[in-house]
Design a protein around this motif. Sequence first.
Motif, PDB file in Angstrom:
ATOM      1  N   SER A  70      15.726 -38.551  -5.842  1.00  0.00           N
ATOM      2  CA  SER A  70      16.502 -40.333  -6.031  1.00  0.00           C
ATOM      3  C   SER A  70      16.176 -40.251  -7.210  1.00  0.00           C
ATOM      4  O   SER A  70      17.734 -40.996  -7.794  1.00  0.00           O
ATOM      5  N   ASN A  73      18.003 -38.631 -10.207  1.00  0.00           N
ATOM      6  CA  ASN A  73      19.545 -38.826 -10.158  1.00  0.00           C
ATOM      7  C   ASN A  73      19.716 -40.050 -10.594  1.00  0.00           C
ATOM      8  O   ASN A  73      20.687 -39.904 -11.876  1.00  0.00           O
ATOM      9  N   GLY A  76      19.023 -40.255 -14.193  1.00  0.00           N
ATOM     10  CA  GLY A  76      20.460 -39.412 -14.537  1.00  0.00           C
ATOM     11  C   GLY A  76      20.424 -37.788 -15.515  1.00  0.00           C
ATOM     12  O   GLY A  76      21.177 -37.034 -15.805  1.00  0.00           O
ATOM     13  N   ARG A  78      19.571 -33.976 -14.621  1.00  0.00           N
ATOM     14  CA  ARG A  78      20.492 -32.682 -13.302  1.00  0.00           C
ATOM     15  C   ARG A  78      19.765 -32.130 -13.971  1.00  0.00           C
ATOM     16  O   ARG A  78      18.897 -31.713 -15.374  1.00  0.00           O
ATOM     17  N   GLU A  83      23.498 -29.850 -12.241  1.00  0.00           N
ATOM     18  CA  GLU A  83      23.899 -30.474 -10.569  1.00  0.00           C
ATOM     19  C   GLU A  83      22.739 -31.521 -10.482  1.00  0.00           C
ATOM     20  O   GLU A  83      22.084 -31.601 -10.869  1.00  0.00           O
ATOM     21  N   VAL A  84      23.550 -32.388  -9.807  1.00  0.00           N
ATOM     22  CA  VAL A  84      22.638 -33.454  -9.213  1.00  0.00           C
ATOM     23  C   VAL A  84      21.291 -32.822  -8.281  1.00  0.00           C
ATOM     24  O   VAL A  84      21.634 -32.004  -7.780  1.00  0.00           O
ATOM     25  N   TRP A  85      19.573 -33.383  -8.236  1.00  0.00           N
ATOM     26  CA  TRP A  85      19.558 -33.236  -7.325  1.00  0.00           C
ATOM     27  C   TRP A  85      19.745 -33.153  -5.990  1.00  0.00           C
ATOM     28  O   TRP A  85      19.764 -34.285  -5.842  1.00  0.00           O
ATOM     29  N   THR A  86      19.128 -32.290  -4.952  1.00  0.00           N
ATOM     30  CA  THR A  86      18.625 -32.581  -3.771  1.00  0.00           C
ATOM     31  C   THR A  86      17.551 -32.309  -3.657  1.00  0.00           C
ATOM     32  O   THR A  86      16.887 -31.310  -4.558  1.00  0.00           O
TER      33      THR A  86
END
Length: 99
Positions: A70, A73, A76, A78, A83-86
């Motif tokens: 979180s 992300n 900002g 990536r 890609e956004v982080w998971t």
Amino acid sequence: MENFNPKLAAWLKNEPAKEAGINNIQIPGKTENVIWQNRYREPTRYEQDLVAHLEQAFAAGAYELEELVSALNGQGLRNEAGEVWTTSNFQDEMARLGY
């Protein structure tokens, strides 16, 4: 002075050397001190940015996986693919980078 250990790249395959200590005998007082013993290359700009953002996340109190993802992300940042982080791709990235 080197910013990485050039001999380490040859050891990445985890294959034992066929000849013990060839050209690696250390003579007291004449041994070169390699500062970055565990780096086989210099970190990329992406890797340096990732470290800086992780330091910010830790400083802000993010310690659990979901909190780190979180925070990255929210800052900002990536991943290398843009890609956004998971939680999944963060764990994959840490495994790839060897942390």
